[in-house]
Write a protein that holds these residues in place. Structure first.
Motif, short mmCIF file in Angstrom:
data_model
loop_
_atom_site.label_atom_id
_atom_site.label_comp_id
_atom_site.label_asym_id
_atom_site.label_seq_id
_atom_site.Cartn_x
_atom_site.Cartn_y
_atom_site.Cartn_z
N ILE A 1 12.12 4.95 0.77
CA ILE A 1 12.89 5.96 0.48
C ILE A 1 13.99 5.93 -0.63
CG2 ILE A 1 14.39 8.12 0.97
CD1 ILE A 1 12.75 8.03 3.77
N ARG A 2 14.65 4.74 -0.17
CA ARG A 2 15.89 4.56 -1.05
C ARG A 2 15.28 3.78 -2.54
NH1 ARG A 2 19.17 0.80 2.90
NH2 ARG A 2 20.36 2.59 3.95
N HIS A 3 14.12 3.11 -2.55
CA HIS A 3 13.71 2.76 -3.53
C HIS A 3 13.20 3.72 -4.60
CE1 HIS A 3 11.35 0.06 -6.23
NE2 HIS A 3 10.19 0.72 -6.01
N MET A 4 12.92 4.88 -3.94
CA MET A 4 12.28 5.86 -5.01
C MET A 4 13.49 6.86 -5.59
SD MET A 4 8.85 6.01 -4.38
CE MET A 4 8.18 7.81 -4.73
N GLU A 5 14.63 6.77 -4.91
CA GLU A 5 15.64 7.38 -5.62
C GLU A 5 15.33 9.08 -5.66
OE1 GLU A 5 17.14 5.48 -8.84
OE2 GLU A 5 17.11 3.36 -8.02
N ARG A 6 14.83 9.46 -4.96
CA ARG A 6 14.81 11.10 -5.04
C ARG A 6 15.47 11.67 -4.08
NH1 ARG A 6 10.76 13.27 -8.57
NH2 ARG A 6 9.55 11.50 -9.31
N ARG A 7 15.39 13.02 -3.97
CA ARG A 7 16.10 13.96 -3.22
C ARG A 7 15.77 13.61 -1.75
NH1 ARG A 7 16.13 20.23 -3.11
NH2 ARG A 7 17.22 20.76 -1.13
N VAL A 8 16.78 13.52 -0.58
CA VAL A 8 16.24 13.29 0.90
C VAL A 8 16.92 14.48 1.65
CG1 VAL A 8 16.57 11.69 2.61
CG2 VAL A 8 16.47 10.99 0.09
N LEU A 9 16.10 15.10 2.34
CA LEU A 9 16.68 16.11 3.40
C LEU A 9 16.66 15.25 4.58
CD1 LEU A 9 14.14 18.79 2.31
CD2 LEU A 9 16.44 18.98 1.67
N THR A 10 17.79 15.18 5.39
CA THR A 10 17.91 14.50 6.54
C THR A 10 18.20 15.55 7.79
OG1 THR A 10 18.74 12.53 5.21
CG2 THR A 10 19.17 12.44 7.79
N LEU A 11 17.33 15.27 8.62
CA LEU A 11 17.52 16.14 9.86
C LEU A 11 17.93 15.14 11.10
CD1 LEU A 11 14.10 17.92 9.91
CD2 LEU A 11 16.32 19.01 9.84
N ARG A 12 19.08 15.88 11.95
CA ARG A 12 19.48 15.11 12.76
C ARG A 12 19.62 16.12 14.00
NH1 ARG A 12 23.95 11.81 10.97
NH2 ARG A 12 22.27 10.63 10.19
N GLN A 13 18.86 16.14 15.01
CA GLN A 13 18.75 17.21 16.25
C GLN A 13 18.43 18.33 15.70
OE1 GLN A 13 22.45 15.93 18.25
NE2 GLN A 13 21.30 14.24 19.39
N LEU B 1 0.77 -1.09 0.07
CA LEU B 1 0.04 -0.06 -0.09
C LEU B 1 0.89 1.21 0.21
CD1 LEU B 1 -2.65 -1.04 2.56
CD2 LEU B 1 -3.00 -0.66 -0.02
N SER B 2 1.93 1.12 0.79
CA SER B 2 3.00 2.24 0.86
C SER B 2 3.34 2.70 -0.58
CB SER B 2 4.11 2.07 1.56
OG SER B 2 3.59 1.77 3.04
N ALA B 3 3.84 1.63 -1.47
CA ALA B 3 4.21 1.92 -2.78
C ALA B 3 3.13 2.45 -3.69
CB ALA B 3 4.78 0.52 -3.33
N ASP B 4 2.01 2.21 -3.25
CA ASP B 4 0.92 2.67 -4.14
C ASP B 4 0.63 4.04 -3.75
OD1 ASP B 4 -0.01 0.49 -5.60
OD2 ASP B 4 -1.51 -0.01 -3.88
N ILE B 5 0.88 4.55 -2.53
CA ILE B 5 0.69 5.76 -2.02
C ILE B 5 1.84 6.71 -2.79
CG2 ILE B 5 0.62 7.49 0.11
CD1 ILE B 5 -1.79 5.93 -0.08
N MET B 6 3.09 6.15 -2.75
CA MET B 6 4.05 6.91 -3.09
C MET B 6 4.17 7.10 -4.49
SD MET B 6 6.42 7.82 -0.61
CE MET B 6 5.96 7.61 0.80
N HIS B 7 3.60 6.24 -5.29
CA HIS B 7 3.15 6.32 -6.67
C HIS B 7 2.24 7.65 -7.13
CE1 HIS B 7 3.46 4.98 -10.76
NE2 HIS B 7 2.10 5.00 -10.91
N LEU B 8 1.47 7.50 -6.23
CA LEU B 8 0.56 8.82 -6.51
C LEU B 8 1.24 10.13 -6.27
CD1 LEU B 8 -2.89 7.94 -4.38
CD2 LEU B 8 -2.90 8.90 -6.52
N PHE B 9 1.89 10.12 -5.20
CA PHE B 9 2.64 11.39 -5.06
C PHE B 9 3.54 11.62 -6.11
CE2 PHE B 9 2.26 10.73 -0.41
CZ PHE B 9 1.35 11.53 -0.24
N GLU B 10 4.25 10.74 -6.64
CA GLU B 10 5.10 10.80 -8.06
C GLU B 10 4.39 11.41 -9.43
OE1 GLU B 10 6.81 7.09 -8.75
OE2 GLU B 10 8.90 7.72 -8.52
N GLN B 11 3.19 11.07 -9.19
CA GLN B 11 1.96 11.26 -10.22
C GLN B 11 1.92 13.01 -10.15
OE1 GLN B 11 -1.15 8.66 -10.06
NE2 GLN B 11 -0.30 7.64 -12.00
N PHE B 12 1.58 13.31 -8.86
CA PHE B 12 1.38 14.59 -8.74
C PHE B 12 2.68 15.58 -8.91
CE2 PHE B 12 -1.67 13.00 -5.55
CZ PHE B 12 -2.70 13.25 -6.29
N SER B 13 3.97 15.02 -8.68
CA SER B 13 5.07 15.83 -8.83
C SER B 13 5.20 16.07 -10.44
CB SER B 13 6.11 15.21 -8.13
OG SER B 13 7.08 14.65 -8.73
#
Lengths: 349, 230
Positions: free
Chosen positions: B200-212, B172-184
């Motif tokens: 996230i790895r599977h999607m191969e998109r830009r990743v913003l990582t927050l640490r503290q 289901l998560s993959a379906d949802i992500m696919h939807l987001f891709e279509q919007f973009s």
């Protein structure tokens, strides 16, 4: 799965149910200006909100009815007292202009004295009218109206004196003028007693003034109570619809948009309360009118319990709606603005 | 579309949620926002949504600086931002249709247009047949898709999602992500907060990582090392 049916081809979908209109009216085909469009949707939202708020009240009829009853009783009480007071003031106002002085002559005064006094008094400038009730007339009237006819037959002689009814002129119809007149008349030998209606009229006036203030104070207090009751009821409604408020604010609902349903709820409470108050008043008046008429006839008074006029009814409903709205507004101001979407994720990490 | 300039957020009580965050997202970009719980993901999204105000720095959305925006204006900014929540925030006292229609009613869309646009949005997420149901009758994945339909129904240029797949299984998560891709793909800027590393790895998109509260990667374009954890 279902997800990839999306984006690329929504336009291939046949028009949804209820939307089959000839030549889709998008854009240029419409004759209405954007402003009309905006106004139309604004008004239709008002209508929808008003209807929705009313339906919510209908869906919990017992709770709504209780609130309406509380409002109705709280409003009917002061309004009923004001009506009563208005009727009383009508009485004293009616008599004020015809304040009369009654002169009772000595039993042994005789017809000559009566005639002499009548002529003498009628010639005075400060007396506009003199009416004579001879002792025989008085007895006949008493016999007719008191129901003591049989008892009167046992009396050897007429116990009633000759009486003169004086109407003072307008310029002495005040406290000093009347007192001066009474003092003067009391000096006359043949006069046994002078009685002025004004004394108790003044008392009645003062009492009604005092009562009037009391009733207004009571009305103010009960009005405040109504506002608080509605405010509290709306506060509960706000708590019940907290999620909805959060979502509405989140998707860009303005404060006015979020407040609107609650303000309409307040208005409906107000209107319902006003109607209940009206019904209560009418019922009470109807129930009381018989005895009141009887009492008034005993006092030979034109006193009449006046009900609500058309304007009065309108004012009552308007005041009631305003109080409901005010209560809702206070609750909304106090509690709605405090609900902000930054509380939305309290439940998750 | 989104621009953060040295943004810090300190809550009352001294907790610092974000510190000197700098990044930019352009139109039509899809990016992930990741980090541990409490790293400041939600705070960052809330700053964009104007649910919080920054303690320092500037947040600029769609060319408009948000940090000095009067409170009155907030609703009008939010109308241009679609938001999807982990717990979807659907209302169970009304139908799927009415849930999705809310953003349109708020903006005063004429009644006759609401039906058309709601059904278009529901069609997009594949739930057109369920418009009359109560969301409580739907599965978790379906509820989340209703949430997405509500977020996109007024065609916002910016879509934010806070753990949109948090409660869903991988399929289901993959379906949802696919939807987001279509919007973009159609020009919507999408920012998704998630800690589902595999996805996230599977999607191969830009990743913003927050640490503290600090952005440790992704302030420029995607970094292979971060993406693939090498």
């Amino acid at each position: 799965m279902a997800a990839n049916r999306g984006v690329s081809r929504p336009s291939q979908k046949p028009p949804a149910k209820g939307k089959e209109r000839p030549a889709p009216g998008r854009g240029a085909a419409r004759s209405r200006t954007p402003l009309q469009e905006l106004l139309g949707s604004y008004l239709s939202h008002h209508r929808k909100t008003a209807k929705d708020s009313a339906q919510r009240l209908w869906r919990s009829p017992v709770a709504s009815l209780m609130t309406w009853m509380v409002m109705g009783i709280a409003l009917a009480l002061p309004v009923g007292m004001l009506l009563l007071l208005g009727s009383l003031q009508g009485v004293s106002a009616g008599w004020d202009s015809t304040a009369r002085v009654t002169l009772y002559l000595e039993q042994n005064a005789g017809g000559d004295t009566l005639d002499r006094m009548r002529i003498q008094l009628a010639s005075r400038k400060d007396i506009t009218d003199v009416t004579v009730i001879t002792r025989e007339e008085a007895l006949a009237e008493f016999r007719a109206s008191s129901g003591l006819a049989d008892a009167l037959d046992y009396l050897d002689e007429n116990p009633l004196p000759d009486t003169l009814l004086l109407t003072p002129s307008a310029d002495i119809r005040n406290k000093q003028g009347m007192e001066a007149l009474v003092d003067e008349l009391e000096q006359v030998d043949a006069v046994a007693r002078v009685q002025v209606d004004l004394g108790w009229l003044q008392r009645l006036n003062t009492i009604t003034d005092l009562l009037g203030r009391g009733v207004w104070a009571l009305a103010l207090l009960l009005g405040a109570a109504v506002v608080l009751v509605i405010g509290n009821t709306i506060r509960l409604a706000i708590e019940n619809r907290r999620d909805e408020i959060l979502v509405a604010k989140l998707v860009g609902g303005t404060d006015a948009f979020v407040r609107r349903p609650f303000l309409y709820t307040g208005i409906w409470y107000g209107l319902g309360g006003g109607i209940i108050a009206f019904v209560l008043l009418e019922l009470t008046l109807w129930w009381m009118s018989g005895p009141v008429e009887h009492l008034a006839s005993l006092y030979r008074s034109q006193f009449e319990l006046s009900g609500l006029t058309f304007e009065g009814t309108f004012a009552l409903l308007l005041a009631s709606v305003l109080l409901g709205w005010l209560g809702a507004w206070l609750a909304v101001k106090r509690h709605l603005d405090a609900i902000e979407p930054n509380q939305i994720e309290a439940g998750h990490a | 579309m989104i621009q953060f300039e040295k943004v810090s957020k300190r809550y009352e009580g001294g907790h610092t949620a974000l510190q000197g965050v700098d990044f930019e997202l352009s139109r039509g970009e899809l990016a992930f926002l990741t980090g541990h719980s409490g790293a400041g993901k939600s705070t960052l999204l809330k700053l964009i949504m104007l649910m919080e105000r920054p303690s320092a720095g500037h947040v600029i959305v769609g060319g408009q600086r948000l940090d000095q925006l009067p409170r009155r204006q907030i609703p009008f900014i939010r109308r241009h931002i679609g938001v999807v929540f982990q717990n979807h925030q659907l209302l169970f006292d009304r139908s799927v249709f009415d849930n999705v229609a809310m953003p349109l009613e708020v903006t005063g869309v004429p009644h006759r247009d609401i039906g058309r646009r709601v059904r278009a949005a529901l069609d997009k997420v594949g739930l057109l047949s369920k418009e009359r149901m109560n969301p409580i009758q739907l599965s978790g994945g379906e509820q989340q898709r209703v949430g997405i339909a509500r977020a996109v129904v007024n065609k916002p240029p910016l879509l934010l999602a806070d753990e949109p797949t948090g409660n869903l299984d991988p399929g289901l998560s993959a379906d949802i992500m696919h939807l987001f891709e279509q919007f973009s793909q159609v020009g919507v800027t999408v920012l998704i907060a998630s800690h589902d590393i595999a996805l996230i790895r599977h999607m191969e998109r830009r990743v913003l990582t927050l640490r503290q509260g600090r952005l440790t990667s992704g302030d420029s374009m995607p970094d292979e090392e971060v993406l693939y954890g090498r």
